[in-house]
Write a protein that holds these residues in place. Structure first.
Motif: not given
Length: 235
Positions: A149-151, A156-160, A200-206, A228-233
């Motif tokens: 859920k932290m992921l 979601k905050i990135y998207l916002r 750069a951060s999102l690529r590494s997080n992914y 976890l699938d939702d977090a990856i998506h």
């Protein structure tokens, strides 16, 4: 400074760390912000915070990772932050977006989040815990769910913030006054810098989230796998 919370069955309550109740501190979340030597020493009876984790969260350029440190599950991700500073020329506020590392440690007794400064993901979670009664947003006794859920919150905050940046770019050039063009160019350069950080951060997080998904024994229940699938998506 640090705070300790126990969240279970929809109820969240703060916990105190003392010699008397150390054995009762099980299934808790420790939130460590701007860690000092005194904080680390105070938490030592519950968990020994690795020096590596402290160094990582203090380095804005640290690459996200999934590892084991001193026998503990250790996750480091880059989370988005927004800051505002007064702008004397426009009598408004200058908004800047950036990233900051967030470390997560898991032991049998607790989940520990570590950040070197204000963290918008932690702030979001704390506001939910504070303002929602019968709160099932997280359960500190379900560690895989908490981490996932932290992921999810992070994505979601990135998207916002990306939506906010997108809206700032939608002002047509014809509406920009020539007298403020210099300021607008600086603003666009700041947005570009924010997008570079985010990209750069999102690529590494992914990459790290995919590693977690492949990790045997982490997400065992169907609910955890779906989360976890939702977090990856979202990432």
């Amino acid at each position: 400074m640090f705070s300790i919370h126990k969240i279970h069955d929809g109820q969240a309550k703060p916990m105190e760390l003392s010699k008397q109740n150390i054995k009762n501190l099980s299934g808790v979340w420790v939130n460590l912000v701007e860690p000092t030597e005194e904080d680390v020493a105070a938490l030592a009876p519950l968990i020994k915070i690795p020096d590596e984790a402290i160094a990582d969260v203090r380095d804005i350029n640290e690459v996200p990772k999934l590892d084991k440190v001193d026998g503990m599950f250790y996750l480091l991700i880059q989370t988005p932050i927004v800051s505002t500073t007064p702008n004397k020329e426009s009598e408004g506020a200058e908004v800047k977006y950036s990233v900051t590392p967030l470390g997560i440690l898991l032991t049998e007794q607790c989940i520990v989040t570590i950040s070197a400064k204000k963290n918008d993901v932690i702030k979001y979670l704390e506001s939910k815990i504070k303002n929602v009664s019968n709160n099932h947003i997280v359960d500190t006794q379900r560690q895989p769910e908490f981490v996932t859920k932290m992921l999810l919150f992070t994505a979601k905050i990135y998207l916002r913030y990306l939506r906010d940046l997108h809206n700032r770019l939608q002002i047509p050039l014809s509406e920009r006054r020539l007298s403020v063009m210099d300021k607008e160019i600086v603003d666009l350069l700041n947005i570009e810098q924010s997008l570079v950080y985010f990209d750069a951060s999102l690529r590494s997080n992914y990459i790290v989230v995919e590693k977690i998904a492949r990790r045997k024994g982490f997400a065992e229940s169907e609910d955890d796998k779906e989360l976890l699938d939702d977090a990856i998506h979202e990432m």
